[in-house]
Design an enzyme around this catalytic site. Structure first.
Site, PDB file in Angstrom:
ATOM      1  N   GLY A  10       0.635  -1.542  -0.526  1.00 40.19           N
ATOM      2  CA  GLY A  10       0.272  -0.177  -0.287  1.00 40.19           C
ATOM      3  C   GLY A  10       0.232   1.839   0.220  1.00 40.19           C
ATOM      4  O   GLY A  10       2.151   1.097   0.705  1.00 40.19           O
ATOM      5  N   GLU A  47      -2.095  -0.689   2.915  1.00 45.38           N
ATOM      6  CA  GLU A  47      -1.886  -1.518   3.175  1.00 45.38           C
ATOM      7  C   GLU A  47      -2.858  -3.250   3.496  1.00 45.38           C
ATOM      8  O   GLU A  47      -2.362  -4.198   3.220  1.00 45.38           O
ATOM      9  CB  GLU A  47      -0.622  -1.426   4.715  1.00 45.38           C
ATOM     10  CG  GLU A  47       0.279  -0.984   4.318  1.00 45.38           C
ATOM     11  CD  GLU A  47       2.038  -1.764   3.022  1.00 45.38           C
ATOM     12  OE1 GLU A  47       1.442  -2.875   2.761  1.00 45.38           O
ATOM     13  OE2 GLU A  47       2.445  -1.022   3.149  1.00 45.38           O
ATOM     14  N   ASP A  69       5.240  -5.562   3.405  1.00 46.93           N
ATOM     15  CA  ASP A  69       6.361  -4.961   3.985  1.00 46.93           C
ATOM     16  C   ASP A  69       5.553  -3.936   5.532  1.00 46.93           C
ATOM     17  O   ASP A  69       6.199  -3.069   6.118  1.00 46.93           O
ATOM     18  CB  ASP A  69       7.125  -3.688   2.845  1.00 46.93           C
ATOM     19  CG  ASP A  69       6.239  -2.972   2.671  1.00 46.93           C
ATOM     20  OD1 ASP A  69       4.779  -2.704   2.307  1.00 46.93           O
ATOM     21  OD2 ASP A  69       7.002  -2.439   1.262  1.00 46.93           O
ATOM     22  N   HIS A 124      11.162  -1.126  -0.297  1.00 47.38           N
ATOM     23  CA  HIS A 124      12.617  -1.498  -1.212  1.00 47.38           C
ATOM     24  C   HIS A 124      13.619  -1.334  -0.579  1.00 47.38           C
ATOM     25  O   HIS A 124      15.031  -0.678  -0.824  1.00 47.38           O
ATOM     26  CB  HIS A 124      12.621   0.432   0.051  1.00 47.38           C
ATOM     27  CG  HIS A 124      10.999   1.441  -0.511  1.00 47.38           C
ATOM     28  ND1 HIS A 124      10.177   1.228  -1.744  1.00 47.38           N
ATOM     29  CD2 HIS A 124       9.865   1.829   0.490  1.00 47.38           C
ATOM     30  CE1 HIS A 124       9.032   1.835  -0.993  1.00 47.38           C
ATOM     31  NE2 HIS A 124       8.874   2.233  -0.080  1.00 47.38           N
ATOM     32  N   ASP A 134       4.728  -1.993  -4.996  1.00 55.07           N
ATOM     33  CA  ASP A 134       5.006  -0.556  -4.933  1.00 55.07           C
ATOM     34  C   ASP A 134       4.389   0.090  -6.049  1.00 55.07           C
ATOM     35  O   ASP A 134       4.367   1.387  -5.804  1.00 55.07           O
ATOM     36  CB  ASP A 134       6.195  -0.631  -4.069  1.00 55.07           C
ATOM     37  CG  ASP A 134       6.421   1.198  -3.833  1.00 55.07           C
ATOM     38  OD1 ASP A 134       6.451   1.436  -2.870  1.00 55.07           O
ATOM     39  OD2 ASP A 134       7.003   1.440  -4.488  1.00 55.07           O
TER      40      ASP A 134
END
Length: 163
Positions: A10, A47, A69, A124, A134
């Site tokens: 998200g 998310e 994540d 990331h 992402d």
């Protein structure tokens, strides 16, 4: 049971702000992607919605390995906090309301349908599927057809947008 990998992310431009989610579903050599953007929401809501939309896309009960994540989601499920929040009337403790109960309720229903495993991956950090999610989420924010996150704006009426 069929085994599926579900990758989710998200994103939000400002928090709250315009947001989006991205999903990659993988079954054997098949992949499906989903993404959508919203005018005003939060990162945690996106998310959660990514996991929900990914699970909703699966047509039959499956064994689903979920990669996110979001420590918020992974810990809430794996540490069973979300079940405690629900049992306590969506209260985190005696004074604090659990946020996003509308989405947590949707997720809990889906978790009854599938056999799930939640895995946290660092965002990331070069995980190709997480990077793809992402990208999908951030691109969804740029869409001219952003949806209204009605439950969020219902909770925060002073933050409604005029467009």
């Amino acid at each position: 049971m069929k085994k599926i990998q579900l990758y989710t992310d998200g994103a939000c431009s400002g928090n709250p702000g315009p947001g989006g989610y991205g999903v990659v579903l993988r079954y054997k050599d098949q992949e499906k992607e989903k993404a959508q953007g919203f005018r005003l929401t939060t990162n945690n809501r996106m998310e959660l919605l990514a996991v929900i939309k990914g699970l909703e896309a699966i047509k039959e009960p499956c064994e689903v390995e979920i990669f996110s994540d979001s420590k918020y989601i992974v810990d809430a499920v794996n540490q069973r906090w979300v079940y405690k929040w629900k049992a306590n009337g969506w209260m985190r403790n005696k004074k604090e309301k659990a946020l996003n109960s509308d989405l947590w309720n949707r997720l809990l229903i889906l978790l009854e349908k599938h056999k799930t495993t939640f895995n946290w991956v660092k965002g990331h950090a070069g995980y190709p599927e997480n990077e793809r999610c992402d990208f999908l989420a951030t691109e969804a924010i740029k869409s001219p057809n952003l949806l209204e996150d009605e439950e969020f704006t219902k909770e925060k009426p002073h933050q409604k947008t005029l467009f």
